[in-house]
Design a protein around this motif. Structure first.
Motif, PDB file in Angstrom:
ATOM      1  N   ALA A 218       0.810  -1.220   0.000  1.00  0.00           N
ATOM      2  CA  ALA A 218       0.000   0.000   0.000  1.00  0.00           C
ATOM      3  C   ALA A 218       0.843   1.270   0.000  1.00  0.00           C
ATOM      4  N   ASP A 219       2.180   1.109   0.074  1.00  0.00           N
ATOM      5  CA  ASP A 219       3.070   2.272   0.140  1.00  0.00           C
ATOM      6  C   ASP A 219       2.672   3.167   1.312  1.00  0.00           C
ATOM      7  N   ASP A 220       2.328   2.525   2.423  1.00  0.00           N
ATOM      8  CA  ASP A 220       1.664   3.228   3.523  1.00  0.00           C
ATOM      9  C   ASP A 220       2.626   4.038   4.376  1.00  0.00           C
ATOM     10  N   ILE A 221       2.139   5.141   4.902  1.00  0.00           N
ATOM     11  CA  ILE A 221       2.978   6.021   5.726  1.00  0.00           C
ATOM     12  C   ILE A 221       3.332   5.405   7.075  1.00  0.00           C
ATOM     13  N   SER A 222       2.673   4.317   7.462  1.00  0.00           N
ATOM     14  CA  SER A 222       3.053   3.664   8.725  1.00  0.00           C
ATOM     15  C   SER A 222       4.446   3.051   8.637  1.00  0.00           C
ATOM     16  N   LEU A 223       5.017   2.974   7.432  1.00  0.00           N
ATOM     17  CA  LEU A 223       6.384   2.479   7.273  1.00  0.00           C
ATOM     18  C   LEU A 223       7.419   3.482   7.765  1.00  0.00           C
ATOM     19  N   ILE A 224       7.013   4.718   7.990  1.00  0.00           N
ATOM     20  CA  ILE A 224       7.937   5.757   8.453  1.00  0.00           C
ATOM     21  C   ILE A 224       8.351   5.464   9.895  1.00  0.00           C
ATOM     22  N   TYR A 225       9.638   5.562  10.148  1.00  0.00           N
ATOM     23  CA  TYR A 225      10.181   5.286  11.478  1.00  0.00           C
ATOM     24  C   TYR A 225       9.639   6.260  12.515  1.00  0.00           C
ATOM     25  N   THR A 242       0.146   7.939   1.685  1.00  0.00           N
ATOM     26  CA  THR A 242       1.188   7.074   1.129  1.00  0.00           C
ATOM     27  C   THR A 242       2.540   7.772   1.179  1.00  0.00           C
ATOM     28  N   LEU A 243       3.593   6.965   1.146  1.00  0.00           N
ATOM     29  CA  LEU A 243       4.943   7.529   1.116  1.00  0.00           C
ATOM     30  C   LEU A 243       5.128   8.403  -0.116  1.00  0.00           C
ATOM     31  N   THR A 244       4.622   7.940  -1.254  1.00  0.00           N
ATOM     32  CA  THR A 244       4.797   8.695  -2.504  1.00  0.00           C
ATOM     33  C   THR A 244       4.136  10.058  -2.409  1.00  0.00           C
ATOM     34  N   LYS A 245       2.897  10.098  -1.929  1.00  0.00           N
ATOM     35  CA  LYS A 245       2.176  11.370  -1.798  1.00  0.00           C
ATOM     36  C   LYS A 245       2.946  12.340  -0.913  1.00  0.00           C
ATOM     37  N   LEU A 246       3.414  11.851   0.234  1.00  0.00           N
ATOM     38  CA  LEU A 246       4.104  12.727   1.173  1.00  0.00           C
ATOM     39  C   LEU A 246       5.479  13.106   0.652  1.00  0.00           C
ATOM     40  N   ALA A 247       6.195  12.168   0.065  1.00  0.00           N
ATOM     41  CA  ALA A 247       7.553  12.443  -0.422  1.00  0.00           C
ATOM     42  C   ALA A 247       7.561  13.462  -1.550  1.00  0.00           C
ATOM     43  N   GLU A 248       6.570  13.389  -2.425  1.00  0.00           N
ATOM     44  CA  GLU A 248       6.535  14.268  -3.602  1.00  0.00           C
ATOM     45  C   GLU A 248       5.805  15.572  -3.351  1.00  0.00           C
ATOM     46  N   ALA A 249       5.215  15.725  -2.160  1.00  0.00           N
ATOM     47  CA  ALA A 249       4.437  16.935  -1.865  1.00  0.00           C
ATOM     48  C   ALA A 249       5.342  18.127  -1.598  1.00  0.00           C
ATOM     49  N   ASP A 250       4.837  19.306  -1.894  1.00  0.00           N
ATOM     50  CA  ASP A 250       5.514  20.551  -1.522  1.00  0.00           C
ATOM     51  C   ASP A 250       5.393  20.713  -0.011  1.00  0.00           C
ATOM     52  N   ASP A 267       8.358  18.331   8.989  1.00  0.00           N
ATOM     53  CA  ASP A 267       9.625  18.384   8.254  1.00  0.00           C
ATOM     54  C   ASP A 267      10.324  17.020   8.325  1.00  0.00           C
ATOM     55  N   ARG A 268      10.361  16.449   9.512  1.00  0.00           N
ATOM     56  CA  ARG A 268      11.037  15.171   9.717  1.00  0.00           C
ATOM     57  C   ARG A 268      10.328  14.049   8.958  1.00  0.00           C
ATOM     58  N   LEU A 269       9.008  13.997   9.060  1.00  0.00           N
ATOM     59  CA  LEU A 269       8.235  12.955   8.392  1.00  0.00           C
ATOM     60  C   LEU A 269       8.349  13.065   6.875  1.00  0.00           C
ATOM     61  N   HIS A 270       8.400  14.288   6.384  1.00  0.00           N
ATOM     62  CA  HIS A 270       8.551  14.530   4.945  1.00  0.00           C
ATOM     63  C   HIS A 270       9.901  13.988   4.465  1.00  0.00           C
ATOM     64  N   LEU A 271      10.965  14.271   5.212  1.00  0.00           N
ATOM     65  CA  LEU A 271      12.292  13.781   4.846  1.00  0.00           C
ATOM     66  C   LEU A 271      12.366  12.254   4.939  1.00  0.00           C
ATOM     67  N   GLN A 272      11.750  11.692   5.983  1.00  0.00           N
ATOM     68  CA  GLN A 272      11.775  10.238   6.136  1.00  0.00           C
ATOM     69  C   GLN A 272      11.039   9.573   4.972  1.00  0.00           C
ATOM     70  N   ALA A 273       9.920  10.169   4.547  1.00  0.00           N
ATOM     71  CA  ALA A 273       9.183   9.633   3.406  1.00  0.00           C
ATOM     72  C   ALA A 273      10.025   9.715   2.136  1.00  0.00           C
ATOM     73  N   GLN A 274      10.741  10.822   1.951  1.00  0.00           N
ATOM     74  CA  GLN A 274      11.608  10.966   0.778  1.00  0.00           C
ATOM     75  C   GLN A 274      12.735   9.929   0.795  1.00  0.00           C
ATOM     76  N   SER A 275      13.312   9.706   1.977  1.00  0.00           N
ATOM     77  CA  SER A 275      14.396   8.735   2.101  1.00  0.00           C
ATOM     78  C   SER A 275      13.923   7.336   1.716  1.00  0.00           C
ATOM     79  N   LEU A 276      12.758   6.919   2.231  1.00  0.00           N
ATOM     80  CA  LEU A 276      12.221   5.606   1.915  1.00  0.00           C
ATOM     81  C   LEU A 276      11.800   5.517   0.448  1.00  0.00           C
ATOM     82  N   HIS A 277      11.151   6.554  -0.032  1.00  0.00           N
ATOM     83  CA  HIS A 277      10.652   6.561  -1.418  1.00  0.00           C
ATOM     84  C   HIS A 277      11.800   6.501  -2.414  1.00  0.00           C
ATOM     85  N   ASP A 278      12.858   7.280  -2.160  1.00  0.00           N
ATOM     86  CA  ASP A 278      13.989   7.352  -3.095  1.00  0.00           C
ATOM     87  C   ASP A 278      15.094   6.351  -2.773  1.00  0.00           C
ATOM     88  N   LYS A 279      14.937   5.638  -1.639  1.00  0.00           N
ATOM     89  CA  LYS A 279      15.957   4.679  -1.178  1.00  0.00           C
ATOM     90  C   LYS A 279      17.332   5.347  -1.056  1.00  0.00           C
TER      91      LYS A 279
END
Length: 469
Positions: A218-225, A242-250, A267-279
């Motif tokens: 599901a690319d779910d945001i619960s995967l965020i540490y 989803t991680l994608t929605k949060l990672a790609e959002a402004d 800010d932290r959650l946005h960066l964590q989503a980007q890290s997971l999304h972009d590996k």
């Protein structure tokens, strides 16, 4: 075809608080997707049974109820003993409709009930020292069953802890939280699937693999540490589920649209989503660690079930060389000697930075100092000002594309490898217990190798942080 529901038992509260999906999958899951119970939890259960038996035998005469058979038959045997006024009933069964309970003990108290001038209170025997939330709800569950059966509800829930001391709490005071969790469990039993959630406590569930797979699919945001449930709810409400929605959002849009979560956390959650999304690994700060010719890396192995710290391991970096040194208690009775020898050694390193990973070492130092004492020189060397928690440094400086930030997760991500394929803190405890039982030297050597790998992993992480890769 409707699913036949099993009885609701007190275990459901423990399982729900660990992972709500545990309750769901136990009823509606495919058994082939169910994994094994983690070895440490299995050992805790086995040790718990032994602890129960030792405690019960010290409480005086008791009647032990049969363990095999249908719940109705087991309840009939227990009810017969209760009506007879048995002083202490071990492993009795309580039953009312869909509810079925098996408290460790039912103890007669001189409070009138439908039985006569007496009634019963439930007691659970636990390997912990204090009453946990799950334990309190299990005992409320038994209290409500007892009210149905004997016409009076016990005032208190009782556990006998690892020190064989009684701990009590008010059943009435615990009921609001109990009923809140009960409502959620009943909704799950009715077929309502819990919201996606992937937490560290999911690892305790035999359905851990299912939780992880569903969250990833599901690319779910619960995967965020370390994302909190309230933050997940707020992000989902704002359309960032989803991680994608949060990672790609402004980020400015996220700040504006997500209510009830601070900008700092977003800010932290946005960066964590980007890290997971972009590996990719993201550096956000400098480690600012001291530059010294000498440094120590420290790790303690302890058994929480018997309350013993059985090995203090140090990696000593001095004069361009590395040396590993272990201070071991090969028998639990030797804990004080191992601590004293460690303290004597550490006196020679006052002011030297001591790296460790997580809170355990500082907590163990406080407990051992209170239990066995500590010299002024050793206390100065182990002053918190000299202790550097690389877990905190890592979380301040780096965002990894990882679901969890244990030393195993982080160091393996950075290329470090443990010698044992089954290396873990929980297995170290199991290895120590096996050593105590069988005295197989190879088992204690395995513990020391594991501890040495832990301190070398800590050093590996420290070096990586300093290099700034």
């Amino acid at each position: 075809m409707p699913v036949k529901l099993p009885h609701l038992t007190a275990d459901a509260f423990y399982r729900y608080l660990k992972c709500p999906h545990w309750v769901y999958w136990d009823i509606f899951g495919d058994p082939k997707d169910k994994g094994d119970v983690p070895p440490m939890l299995q050992k805790l259960r086995e040790d718990g049974v032994l602890h129960e038996r030792r405690c019960v035998e010290k409480l005086g005469p008791y009647e032990e109820m049969p363990s095999g058979g249908e719940p109705e038959e087991l309840f009939a045997a227990t009810l017969k003993a209760m009506k007879r006024g048995a002083a202490l009933i071990y492993q009795g069964t309580l039953l009312d409709g869909e509810w079925s309970g098996r408290p460790d003990l039912l103890r007669r108290v001189e409070t009138p009930s439908d039985f006569g001038d007496w009634s019963y209170e439930a007691i659970d025997i636990k390997s912990s020292r204090e009453i946990t939330e799950a334990q309190s709800y299990q005992l409320v569950f038994y209290a409500l069953l007892l009210k149905k059966i004997q016409g009076v509800k016990p005032d208190d829930g009782v556990i006998i802890n690892v020190d064989r001391e009684e701990r009590r709490f008010s059943v009435d005071a615990a009921e609001p939280g109990f009923f809140e969790v009960l409502d959620r469990i009943l909704a799950i039993r009715a077929g309502e699937k819990p919201s996606l959630s992937f937490m560290s406590s999911c690892k305790d569930s035999p359905w851990h693999g299912m939780c992880k797979r569903e969250a990833e699919e599901a690319d779910d945001i619960s995967l965020i540490y370390k994302i909190y449930k309230s933050e997940m709810r707020r992000l989902r409400e704002a359309g960032y589920g989803t991680l994608t929605k949060l990672a790609e959002a402004d980020l400015a849009a996220v700040h504006a649209e997500v209510k009830g979560v601070s900008d700092h956390r977003l800010d932290r959650l946005h960066l964590q989503a980007q890290s997971l999304h972009d590996k990719r690994t993201i550096r956000i700060d400098e480690p600012r660690l001291p530059e010294t010719d000498t440094e120590l890396h420290f790790d303690i192995e302890g058994d929480p079930m018997i309350g013993v710290e059985y090995l203090h391991g140090l990696l000593i970096r001095e004069g361009g060389k590395e040396t590993y040194k272990a201070f071991a208690a090969e028998d639990p009775a030797d804990e004080g000697r191992a601590w004293t020898e460690f303290c004597d050694f550490i006196e020679g390193y006052a002011g030297t930075p001591i790296y460790h990973y997580g809170w355990y070492e500082l907590d163990a130092i406080r407990r051992l100092s209170a239990k066995y004492g500590i010299s002024k020189k050793a206390a100065a060397a182990l002053d918190p000002a000299n202790m550097i928690d690389l877990n905190r440094v890592t979380q301040r400086c780096v965002i990894f594309p990882l679901y969890f930030y244990s030393l195993k997760d982080v160091a393996k991500h950075l290329g470090f490898r443990w010698r044992a394929s089954d290396a873990s803190g929980a297995n170290s405890v199991l290895w120590f217990q096996e050593w105590c039982e069988k005295k197989d030297r190879a088992m204690f050597d395995k513990i020391k190798d594991y501890n040495e790998d832990d301190v070398r992993a800590t050093a590996h992480l420290k070096d990586w942080l300093v290099r700034g890769e």
